[in-house]
Write a protein that holds these residues in place. Structure first.
Motif, PDB file in Angstrom:
ATOM      1  N   LEU A 129      -3.108   6.763  -6.219  1.00 52.24           N
ATOM      2  CA  LEU A 129      -3.511   7.122  -4.857  1.00 52.24           C
ATOM      3  C   LEU A 129      -4.832   6.448  -4.498  1.00 52.24           C
ATOM      4  O   LEU A 129      -5.007   5.950  -3.374  1.00 52.24           O
ATOM      5  CB  LEU A 129      -3.609   8.642  -4.709  1.00 52.24           C
TER       6      LEU A 129
ATOM      7  N   ALA B 115      -4.185   2.798  -3.835  1.00 49.14           N
ATOM      8  CA  ALA B 115      -3.571   2.567  -2.520  1.00 49.14           C
ATOM      9  C   ALA B 115      -4.652   2.440  -1.442  1.00 49.14           C
ATOM     10  O   ALA B 115      -4.487   1.694  -0.475  1.00 49.14           O
ATOM     11  CB  ALA B 115      -2.608   3.701  -2.183  1.00 49.14           C
ATOM     12  N   ARG B 116      -5.771   3.125  -1.641  1.00 45.91           N
ATOM     13  CA  ARG B 116      -6.848   3.108  -0.654  1.00 45.91           C
ATOM     14  C   ARG B 116      -7.896   2.018  -0.912  1.00 45.91           C
ATOM     15  O   ARG B 116      -8.544   1.562   0.021  1.00 45.91           O
ATOM     16  CB  ARG B 116      -7.558   4.464  -0.634  1.00 45.91           C
TER      17      ARG B 116
ATOM     18  N   ALA C 192       1.047   4.198  -2.874  1.00 42.47           N
ATOM     19  CA  ALA C 192       0.788   5.591  -2.501  1.00 42.47           C
ATOM     20  C   ALA C 192       1.979   6.478  -2.847  1.00 42.47           C
ATOM     21  O   ALA C 192       1.807   7.590  -3.373  1.00 42.47           O
ATOM     22  CB  ALA C 192       0.460   5.685  -1.011  1.00 42.47           C
TER      23      ALA C 192
ATOM     24  N   THR D 123       0.824  -1.207   0.000  1.00 42.22           N
ATOM     25  CA  THR D 123       0.000   0.000   0.000  1.00 42.22           C
ATOM     26  C   THR D 123       0.859   1.258   0.000  1.00 42.22           C
ATOM     27  O   THR D 123       0.609   2.198  -0.763  1.00 42.22           O
ATOM     28  CB  THR D 123      -0.944   0.004   1.224  1.00 42.22           C
TER      29      THR D 123
END
Length: 124
Positions: free
Chosen positions: A54, A57-58, A6, A2
């Motif tokens: 991004l 990553a979430r 990011a 992760t």
């Protein structure tokens, strides 16, 4: 994984912002003549992939498609630099760009592969 996704997203977003705000100082200016419109187009691509990374990553379910597309685009970007290596301001700058882009392509491809959905679950 992760944090790496990011970080790549932040770097791509930062590079896109830099290209948008000050194209003449960007690494793209190492390939003369300076074409600010083309650099702004590149800024849009970097911003789109940066924001996508991004998001990936979430949201784990988005990782594979976003990383796979980022790896594909970056691989094609690497090929364009190989083709245009002699168009760089210096050969060293051209070769450096190729090495950096190739390494990033491998990193994105590995991350995509590692985030791929489990194939055995699809067969069930």
């Amino acid at each position: 994984m992760t944090w790496l996704i990011a970080l790549l997203g932040l770097v791509a977003t930062g590079l896109g912002g830099w290209l948008a705000v000050d194209p003449a100082s960007s690494p793209a200016s190492h390939f003369p003549p300076l074409n600010e419109h083309l650099i702004h187009d590149s800024a849009a691509v970097f911003l789109a992939f940066g924001l996508g990374l991004l998001l990936a990553a979430r949201v784990p379910d988005y990782r594979f498609p976003i990383l796979a597309l980022a790896a594909l685009w970056n691989g094609l970007h690497t090929v364009s630099h190989i083709v245009d290596v002699n168009s760089a301001a210096t050969r060293a700058q051209g070769v450096t760009a190729i090495v950096e882009l190739a390494a990033l392509t491998v990193a994105l491809a590995v991350l995509a592969w590692r985030s791929a959905p489990d194939r055995s679950a699809r067969r069930a």
